[in-house]
Structure formats: structure tokens, C-alpha cells
Design a protein around this motif. Structure first.
Motif, PDB file in Angstrom:
ATOM      1  N   MET A   1     -33.646   1.660 -18.791  1.00 50.07           N
ATOM      2  CA  MET A   1     -33.540   1.134 -20.142  1.00 50.07           C
ATOM      3  C   MET A   1     -32.581   1.955 -20.988  1.00 50.07           C
ATOM      4  N   PHE A   2     -32.521   3.255 -20.714  1.00 50.47           N
ATOM      5  CA  PHE A   2     -31.661   4.115 -21.508  1.00 50.47           C
ATOM      6  C   PHE A   2     -30.191   3.930 -21.152  1.00 50.47           C
ATOM      7  N   GLU A   3     -29.923   3.266 -20.042  1.00 52.79           N
ATOM      8  CA  GLU A   3     -28.550   2.889 -19.712  1.00 52.79           C
ATOM      9  C   GLU A   3     -28.015   1.914 -20.755  1.00 52.79           C
ATOM     10  N   GLU A   4     -28.857   0.990 -21.185  1.00 54.34           N
ATOM     11  CA  GLU A   4     -28.443   0.032 -22.207  1.00 54.34           C
ATOM     12  C   GLU A   4     -28.219   0.734 -23.543  1.00 54.34           C
ATOM     13  N   VAL A   5     -29.095   1.666 -23.888  1.00 53.89           N
ATOM     14  CA  VAL A   5     -28.961   2.378 -25.154  1.00 53.89           C
ATOM     15  C   VAL A   5     -27.659   3.168 -25.198  1.00 53.89           C
ATOM     16  N   SER A   6     -27.354   3.885 -24.117  1.00 54.87           N
ATOM     17  CA  SER A   6     -26.118   4.667 -24.086  1.00 54.87           C
ATOM     18  C   SER A   6     -24.891   3.768 -24.148  1.00 54.87           C
ATOM     19  N   GLY A   7     -24.951   2.612 -23.482  1.00 59.15           N
ATOM     20  CA  GLY A   7     -23.846   1.662 -23.549  1.00 59.15           C
ATOM     21  C   GLY A   7     -23.656   1.122 -24.953  1.00 59.15           C
ATOM     22  N   PHE A   8     -24.767   0.820 -25.610  1.00 58.71           N
ATOM     23  CA  PHE A   8     -24.721   0.327 -26.988  1.00 58.71           C
ATOM     24  C   PHE A   8     -24.084   1.359 -27.921  1.00 58.71           C
ATOM     25  N   LEU A   9     -24.479   2.613 -27.797  1.00 56.03           N
ATOM     26  CA  LEU A   9     -23.940   3.658 -28.658  1.00 56.03           C
ATOM     27  C   LEU A   9     -22.456   3.906 -28.371  1.00 56.03           C
ATOM     28  N   LEU A  10     -22.030   3.756 -27.123  1.00 50.83           N
ATOM     29  CA  LEU A  10     -20.607   3.885 -26.800  1.00 50.83           C
ATOM     30  C   LEU A  10     -19.788   2.780 -27.461  1.00 50.83           C
ATOM     31  N   ILE A  11     -20.329   1.567 -27.480  1.00 44.09           N
ATOM     32  CA  ILE A  11     -19.643   0.460 -28.156  1.00 44.09           C
ATOM     33  C   ILE A  11     -19.525   0.750 -29.652  1.00 44.09           C
ATOM     34  N   VAL A  12     -20.600   1.264 -30.245  1.00 46.04           N
ATOM     35  CA  VAL A  12     -20.565   1.619 -31.668  1.00 46.04           C
ATOM     36  C   VAL A  12     -19.475   2.645 -31.931  1.00 46.04           C
ATOM     37  N   ALA A  13     -19.415   3.673 -31.093  1.00 45.08           N
ATOM     38  CA  ALA A  13     -18.407   4.727 -31.270  1.00 45.08           C
ATOM     39  C   ALA A  13     -16.991   4.175 -31.136  1.00 45.08           C
ATOM     40  N   GLY A  14     -16.766   3.304 -30.151  1.00 41.10           N
ATOM     41  CA  GLY A  14     -15.436   2.749 -29.933  1.00 41.10           C
ATOM     42  C   GLY A  14     -14.952   1.901 -31.089  1.00 41.10           C
ATOM     43  N   PHE A  15     -15.804   1.029 -31.604  1.00 46.09           N
ATOM     44  CA  PHE A  15     -15.388   0.162 -32.707  1.00 46.09           C
ATOM     45  C   PHE A  15     -15.297   0.938 -34.028  1.00 46.09           C
ATOM     46  N   THR A  16     -16.090   1.982 -34.181  1.00 51.81           N
ATOM     47  CA  THR A  16     -15.952   2.836 -35.366  1.00 51.81           C
ATOM     48  C   THR A  16     -14.571   3.479 -35.380  1.00 51.81           C
ATOM     49  N   LEU A  17     -14.118   3.942 -34.226  1.00 51.38           N
ATOM     50  CA  LEU A  17     -12.775   4.523 -34.128  1.00 51.38           C
ATOM     51  C   LEU A  17     -11.705   3.500 -34.490  1.00 51.38           C
ATOM     52  N   LEU A  18     -11.855   2.271 -34.025  1.00 52.43           N
ATOM     53  CA  LEU A  18     -10.894   1.227 -34.364  1.00 52.43           C
ATOM     54  C   LEU A  18     -10.838   0.989 -35.876  1.00 52.43           C
ATOM     55  N   LEU A  19     -11.993   0.975 -36.530  1.00 54.46           N
ATOM     56  CA  LEU A  19     -12.020   0.739 -37.978  1.00 54.46           C
ATOM     57  C   LEU A  19     -11.473   1.935 -38.750  1.00 54.46           C
ATOM     58  N   ILE A  20     -11.669   3.147 -38.235  1.00 51.55           N
ATOM     59  CA  ILE A  20     -11.057   4.323 -38.875  1.00 51.55           C
ATOM     60  C   ILE A  20      -9.539   4.203 -38.814  1.00 51.55           C
ATOM     61  N   ILE A  21      -9.020   3.761 -37.666  1.00 50.62           N
ATOM     62  CA  ILE A  21      -7.578   3.558 -37.536  1.00 50.62           C
ATOM     63  C   ILE A  21      -7.102   2.484 -38.510  1.00 50.62           C
ATOM     64  N   ALA A  22      -7.903   1.419 -38.660  1.00 50.52           N
ATOM     65  CA  ALA A  22      -7.531   0.347 -39.592  1.00 50.52           C
ATOM     66  C   ALA A  22      -7.515   0.838 -41.029  1.00 50.52           C
TER      67      ALA A  22
END
Length: 482
Positions: A268-289
Motif C-alpha cells: 500500500m505504501f508503494e501507492e503513497v510514495s508514487g502519489f507524493l512523487l507526482i506531487v513533487a514533480g508537478f510542484t516543480l513544474l508550477l515553480i518553473i511556470a
């Protein structure tokens, strides 16, 4: 008829519970808020109390067991019927809505979508604002129960992977008995809400705002008491919102595992870590924007992280208009609208585990194409993925995209512009709240849409919240003939 008595008994209990809540809010309206809405809530309490009593009478003597048909009937009855009863208080002078808008507001609340048709929240009666928050809080814990107890039982969209209580061996159980699991989750949900309320109060919110926003944050619903949403509060309040929106979008079974003696090294924690990685990736994109705006790093981080978390958790709070950050931000937010949180959480959307399974299925297909004689076994949530699991996720993905496309086409046929039609369909299906554009964007609302468009969006919100298949089963004759 006798096999459906248990459905009537449970529905009656739920409707009576709604009646009690309406009566309590009537008391607050009369003696605390003094906002002249008490009569509206008393009418709601009376109607709900009468119907609940009738259901209980016809449900007497029910056997304490429920089958597939009963589970579907109960789920559909609760999620279709309760919003209609919960809409009654919005019809009075305090709410000021007609029947279409009242049902839209109620459905949006129960499904924790957060789209609103109320145009002046700052001046709306406090009892109405509290009622909206309570509806979302109820809907939040309701979807947790649905995700854990019903959807795995019905094998919907790969959710059978999370059928945690099916094993006969104590080693495979999260807790000893399902009743204990329900109590754990209810306590965790209430505890997170209380902690969120305390956090908001420490940032300067008054008690009423802290309570209502705590309920709509943990439930990832997004209803606010102000037109400016979270933009009406301090940056510290937005940091608190980030923490508890994420908390609501993480599987509640994961919390139970952490506080119990159950093996914490579970898939189950595989899903949680994947979810948090997606959050981190899109946060970086918005910082660039945001970078060309020349803001300080911490302000850019807060705004980017808040917007990312608000959308991917399907909460839908706004703290500013991210459409001003340019095309990269707009495209990123639109993609985030579909993704959603984790299975067994309060969040809507497609869910992270389905993305992970889809990627594993692609990897397996490529491996087989490269080495036809190879045998590989993919795993998720600590279990081997069968062909049925992958097919179930694939089917759900097809239904999800088809529903989105059909709703967008119908909305465009009702006269909505391209951006509004596309994003209204997406945000309703994913239960996010605001869309894009001048009409339904972060700075607008859904009041300007036609009645036909609002009824269609109500249907799409319910389809998204109930994972589509549950509603489709209602219209499948073969299912009822089994």
C-alpha cells in the motif's frame, strides 16, 4: 422483497441521521447564529425523519447480510437519495436557491466536489455555510467506507486489490474484526479533523472558519466560507491546508496499519510514495511556470505546492488564479485534474494505483514483445497482478475517458465554450471543483451555467464519485436477474 429489507433498514438509519443533523443545525440557527434559517432546517428534518421512519418500518426483521444486489442498491440509494433531502435547506430564504441550484450544491457537497453556485459566500447565513461543510465531511467518510467495503466487493476498477478483510487468516487482516476497522477509521477521520481545526485556529482563523474549513479540508471537499476561498487567509493557513489535504488523500488503511501491529512493509505504501512523487514533480513544474514573476522562492514554493495539492487531492481550494502563470501552469493543472489521490482516501480522480498498474502493464507487454518466451509477474499492494486485475483497470480507464468525452460533447452542445465544456466535464468527473476559464475558473463559479448543464454535471459528479460502474450496474438487466 425480503432480501432488500436490510437495504431499507440501513437507508432508514442514514436518513434519520440526516434528520438529526438538520435539527441540530436548526437549533444553532435559532439560538447561536440567529440567521433566520431555522425553519428551513426544521422542514428538512421533518421530511427526512418521516422518510427514515418509513424505511425503518419496512426494514424490520431484515437478515443481517447483504449480497451484490443489495450492496449496489444501498450505495446508489444513499448517494442518489441523500443529496435530494440535503438540498432542502438551500431552498429557503437563507439559501436563496431554486431546486436545480439547491440539488447542484448538495450533490457537489456530498460528492466532495466543491463546485458551487452560491455567488456571495461572504454574506451567506452561517448555518448554510456550516451545512455545506457538514455535507462534505459526511461525504468524505462515506467514500472511505465505499472504497473499503463496497467497491472491492463489487470488483470495480481494480479495487479488488484492496479487499483487505477477505482473508480467513488473522495474519492477513488489518484488525481483528471489520467493526474494529470501521471504529479505527472513524476515530482517525475525526482526529485528523480536530488537528486540522487546531492548526487553522493557530494561524488566526476564528472558531467557525477553523471548524468549517477543517471539515472541508480533511474530506478534500473544498467548500469555503469566503468567495476568495483560502486566499482570504494567511500563508500559514495555506501551509496547514497543504498538510491536511495530503492527509485526506492518503489511504486511511495506511494510517490503521501505522498505528496497529500490522506489518508496515506492505505494498500500500508503494501507492503513497508514487502519489507524493507526482506531487513533487508537478510542484516543480508550477515553480518553473511562476519563475518569471520574480517572487521569492518560499512564496513560489507555497503557491505551487498549494495549487498542486489542492487539485490532485481533488479539494479545489484556490488561493489565487494559477491561470495567470501561463500555458505551462494551465496545462499542468488540467492534467492534475484527472489524476486524483490514493485508493481508500477521501480524494476522487483516477487514483494513483491505477496509473501504476497501467505502467506495469505496459512494461510487461514490452517485455513480452522483446522476449516472447519470458514469464514475468507484476505485483501491486503486496499482491500478484492477474490478467483480470489489469483488464479491470483498463476497462475502468476506457469508461473514465468515454464518460469525460461524452459529458464534454453534451456540454458543448448546450452552448458552453470549448474551455468551459472540457474542464467542467473533467472537474465534475474527478470531483475537483473549479475548472478553467473566466466562467468556472478559480475566480468564478457555476451559477452562470444553464439548468440542463447543472443537472448533467450532477450526474457526472455522482458517476465520478461512485466509480462509474456502480451506476451502470443499475441499468444492467442481467445484473438484477442473477
Amino acid at each position: 422483497m425480503r432480501k432488500y429489507q436490510i437495504v431499507l433498514l440501513i437507508l432508514g438509519s442514514l436518513v434519520l441521521g440526516l434528520a438529526v443533523l438538520a435539527a441540530v443545525i436548526a437549533g444553532f440557527s435559532e439560538f447561536v447564529f440567529r440567521d433566520d434559517a431555522s425553519d428551513d432546517f426544521l422542514v428538512s428534518a421533518s421530511v427526512s425523519g418521516f422518510l427514515g421512519g418509513v424505511f425503518l418500518i419496512f426494514g424490520q426483521g431484515a437478515r443481517p447480510e447483504i449480497n451484490h444486489h443489495g450492496a449496489v442498491g444501498l450505495t446508489a440509494g444513499a448517494w442518489l437519495g441523500i443529496p435530494l433531502l440535503a438540498a432542502i435547506p438551500f431552498l429557503g430564504d437563507a439559501g436563496g436557491l431554486d431546486w436545480t441550484n439547491a440539488v447542484f450544491e448538495s450533490v457537489s457537497g456530498i460528492t466532495t466536489t466543491g463546485s458551487t453556485v452560491i455567488t456571495n459566500l461572504d454574506e451567506t447565513a452561517p448555518s448554510i455555510l456550516l451545512w455545506r461543510a457538514i455535507l462534505q465531511w459526511i461525504g468524505g467518510i462515506g467514500i472511505i467506507g465505499l472504497s473499503i467495503a463496497v467497491l472491492p466487493f463489487l470488483r470495480v476498477g481494480g479495487m479488488q486489490l484492496f479487499h483487505m478483510e477477505s482473508s480467513d487468516t488473522s495474519r492477513d487482516r488489518v484488525v481483528a474484526q471489520p467493526g474494529h476497522l470501521a471504529a479505527y477509521i472513524a476515530l482517525l477521520y475525526a482526529g485528523l479533523t480536530l488537528l486540522c481545526m487546531i492548526g487553522y485556529a493557530m494561524t488566526g482563523m476564528n472558531g467557525f472558519d477553523a471548524l468549517t474549513h477543517a471539515m472541508t479540508t480533511v474530506s478534500t471537499g473544498g467548500y469555503s466560507t469566503y468567495d476568495a476561498s483560502m486566499g482570504a487567509f494567511s500563508p500559514d493557513a495555506q501551509w496547514v491546508a497543504i498538510v491536511f489535504m495530503l492527509s485526506g488523500a492518503i489511504p486511511f488503511l495506511a494510517y490503521v496499519r501505522l498505528v496497529s501491529r500490522f506489518n508496515r512493509r506492505n505494498g500500500m505504501f508503494e501507492e503513497v510514495s508514487g502519489f507524493l512523487l507526482i506531487v513533487a514533480g508537478f510542484t516543480l513544474l508550477l515553480i518553473i511556470a511562476e519563475f518569471p514573476d520574480g517572487l521569492g522562492f518560499m512564496q513560489e514554493l507555497r503557491q505551487a505546492l498549494f495549487s498542486t495539492v489542492s487539485v490532485i487531492t481533488t479539494t479545489g481550494y484556490s488561493a489565487g488564479d494559477y491561470q495567470d502563470w501561463g500555458p505551462l501552469a494551465v496545462v499542468s493543472i488540467f492534467i492534475l485534474t484527472f489524476l486524483g489521490g490514493c485508493a481508500g482516501s477521501t480524494a476522487g480522480g483516477f487514483k494513483t494505483f491505477r496509473l501504476q498498474i497501467a505502467m506495469k502493464a505496459v512494461a510487461r507487454a514490452l517485455n513480452r514483445a522483446s522476449l516472447p518466451s519470458s514469464v514475468t509477474t507484476e505485483r501491486h499492494a503486496g499482491k500478484n497482478l492477474s490478467d483480470e486485475d489489469i483488464a479491470s483497470v483498463t476497462l475502468f480507464g476506457g469508461l473514465y475517458v468515454s464518460t469525460f468525452a461524452l459529458a464534454a460533447i453534451l456540454l458543448a452542445g448546450m452552448g458552453l465554450d470549448f474551455e468551459t465544456a472540457i474542464t467542467a466535464s473533467a472537474t465534475a468527473l474527478a470531483n475537483v471543483g473549479p475548472g478553467l476559464g473566466d466562467i468556472i475558473g478559480p475566480s468564478g463559479n457555476f451559477a452562470a451555467l444553464s439548468d440542463a448543464a447543472k443537472w448533467l454535471l450532477c450526474a457526472v459528479m455522482l458517476l465520478g464519485r461512485l466509480e462509474i460502474v456502480v451506476i451502470l450496474l443499475l441499468f444492467t438487466p442481467r445484473f438484477w436477474l442473477r
